[in-house]
Design an enzyme around this catalytic site. Structure first.
Site, PDB file in Angstrom:
ATOM      1  N   GLU A 157      -9.325 -12.746  59.848  1.00 48.40           N
ATOM      2  CA  GLU A 157      -8.919 -14.057  59.340  1.00 48.40           C
ATOM      3  C   GLU A 157      -9.675 -15.184  60.038  1.00 48.40           C
ATOM      4  OE1 GLU A 157      -7.264 -14.816  56.769  1.00 48.40           O
ATOM      5  OE2 GLU A 157      -6.562 -12.822  56.238  1.00 48.40           O
ATOM      6  N   TYR A 194      -2.461 -21.875  57.405  1.00 53.86           N
ATOM      7  CA  TYR A 194      -2.937 -20.790  56.543  1.00 53.86           C
ATOM      8  C   TYR A 194      -3.096 -19.495  57.325  1.00 53.86           C
ATOM      9  CZ  TYR A 194      -6.029 -17.550  54.312  1.00 53.86           C
ATOM     10  OH  TYR A 194      -6.537 -16.392  53.817  1.00 53.86           O
ATOM     11  N   ASP A 219      -5.291 -19.938  50.055  1.00 57.53           N
ATOM     12  CA  ASP A 219      -6.642 -20.344  50.438  1.00 57.53           C
ATOM     13  C   ASP A 219      -7.318 -21.005  49.241  1.00 57.53           C
ATOM     14  OD1 ASP A 219      -7.311 -18.251  48.736  1.00 57.53           O
ATOM     15  OD2 ASP A 219      -8.779 -17.379  50.112  1.00 57.53           O
ATOM     16  N   CYS A 260     -12.652 -15.457  39.186  1.00 61.92           N
ATOM     17  CA  CYS A 260     -12.348 -16.863  38.902  1.00 61.92           C
ATOM     18  C   CYS A 260     -13.055 -17.752  39.924  1.00 61.92           C
ATOM     19  CB  CYS A 260     -10.840 -17.075  38.936  1.00 61.92           C
ATOM     20  SG  CYS A 260     -10.297 -18.649  38.219  1.00 61.92           S
ATOM     21  N   CYS A 293     -14.955 -15.179  33.021  1.00 63.17           N
ATOM     22  CA  CYS A 293     -13.721 -15.164  32.233  1.00 63.17           C
ATOM     23  C   CYS A 293     -13.602 -13.917  31.357  1.00 63.17           C
ATOM     24  CB  CYS A 293     -13.638 -16.422  31.370  1.00 63.17           C
ATOM     25  SG  CYS A 293     -13.563 -17.959  32.338  1.00 63.17           S
ATOM     26  N   CYS A 301     -11.774 -11.302  33.258  1.00 61.19           N
ATOM     27  CA  CYS A 301     -10.485 -11.686  33.852  1.00 61.19           C
ATOM     28  C   CYS A 301      -9.337 -10.937  33.192  1.00 61.19           C
ATOM     29  CB  CYS A 301     -10.281 -13.189  33.704  1.00 61.19           C
ATOM     30  SG  CYS A 301      -8.723 -13.758  34.412  1.00 61.19           S
ATOM     31  N   CYS A 305      -4.528 -17.823  30.470  1.00 57.07           N
ATOM     32  CA  CYS A 305      -5.096 -18.916  31.254  1.00 57.07           C
ATOM     33  C   CYS A 305      -4.943 -20.265  30.553  1.00 57.07           C
ATOM     34  CB  CYS A 305      -6.575 -18.636  31.525  1.00 57.07           C
ATOM     35  SG  CYS A 305      -7.373 -19.922  32.517  1.00 57.07           S
TER      36      CYS A 305
END
Length: 328
Positions: free
Chosen positions: A49, A132, A150, A205, A212, A215, A221
């Site tokens: 992280e 975060y 995020d 995305c 797309c 997706c 969407c």
């Protein structure tokens, strides 16, 4: 969109996104949300992280593997000087993250018996761990139900539920509420959901060229349904060439390679006959350090910028200066 409609849409989309993730998600060594994962220690997830902040997976992966071999526990890292952490950080950028990770390791040893704490509040009390990062570690390392948001997740939420090309320039209270509303109640499912949406934003995305057609929730969407409107603002890209960040990075590259302190004057101006490779140096650095020094001088940075960058690195504690010169 009302809470009821969000809840209904979440149930329709969460299954599709999670199925896509479980079938196609990258098998990253710090990822524990996939069923075939061999597991990763909380420390390994914490290190990932820190490294992944503003840095892509492709650059982080080889450095993370080296770190975990050398420092498999917080105690192992805490036992070494912070300069070694900065040196091993390599070219990940933003080397203060290495300093803070080392400071966090020291705090874990001193305050938590060498074990990464498992609550967001305890984590956020560690050096370098913000809102975060604390939520991400609590979720991915300890399976806690936390809203992990995020840049990738914000973008998916904005398009899928709000019909916007991009999220707001800064994280808003409305985005935070939406993320909480979308988070599954079940703890295990919430961890998978966080990881799945993050992966969707990273691979499909994307900000500039979303795929797309690939997706799993394109039919749901709101952004596509609205005709893919343009962003409400033009994102400002981070400049690099000619900036202090570039010069600081070049100086740090010299210091990482150097086996001994580098005289300050070598940073400020190339010695006579430097271009011909016949310069008579009183400092005998490694071949790698000389190569990095050459790369620094090729930037043609002004003396005042070099002085400013050296001063900044010294002030930040990323470099030290003695009579012999500068070192990590």
């Amino acid at each position: 969109m009302t809470t009821n409609s969000i809840d209904s849409k979440r149930h329709r989309t969460s299954r599709l996104i999670e199925e896509w993730f479980l079938a196609t998600g990258r098998d990253l060594p710090w990822r524990t949300a996939l069923p075939h994962s061999t597991g990763c220690s909380p420390w390994g997830i914490m290190v990932s992280e820190f490294m992944l902040q503003q840095t892509p997976v492709s650059r982080v992966l080889p450095v993370w593997e080296i770190w975990m071999t050398r420092w498999p526990t917080p105690a192992a890292l805490a036992a070494e000087p912070s300069s070694e952490a900065v040196r091993a950080w390599g070219r990940l950028g933003y080397p203060r993250r290495a300093q803070r990770l080392h400071a966090a390791a020291v705090a874990i040893v001193e305050q938590h018996d060498g074990e990464v704490p498992g609550t967001r509040e305890e984590l956020q009390a560690l050096p370098g761990v913000g809102v975060y990062t604390s939520a991400a570690i609590a979720a991915f390392a300890f399976g806690r139900r936390e809203s992990v948001v995020d840049t990738n997740i914000r973008r998916v939420h904005a398009r899928l539920f709000s019909g916007k090309a991009l999220p707001s320039p800064s994280f808003t209270a409305a985005e935070a509420r939406l993320a909480e509303e979308l988070l599954p109640e079940d703890r295990a499912e919430s961890v998978t959901w966080n990881a799945a949406v993050m992966e969707l934003g990273a691979l499909v995305c994307t900000a500039r060229s979303p795929k797309c057609q690939e997706c799993p929730v394109a039919t749901e969407c709101a952004w596509l349904a609205a005709g893919s409107p343009e962003p409400e603002y033009v994102p400002k890209g981070q400049s690099w060439h000619g900036t202090d960040r570039q010069v600081r990075g070049a100086v740090m590259a010299v210091l990482r390679e150097a086996g001994s302190p580098v005289p300050r004057e070598l940073f400020l101006a190339p010695p006579a006959d430097w271009e011909t490779g016949t310069a008579n140096l009183s400092w005998s650095g490694s071949e790698g350090a000389l190569g990095r020094l050459d790369a620094l001088h090729r930037l043609k940075a002004a003396p005042e910028q070099l002085e400013r960058c050296l001063g900044g690195l010294l002030k930040d504690g990323l470099a030290n200066e003695s009579d012999a010169g500068l070192s990590l």
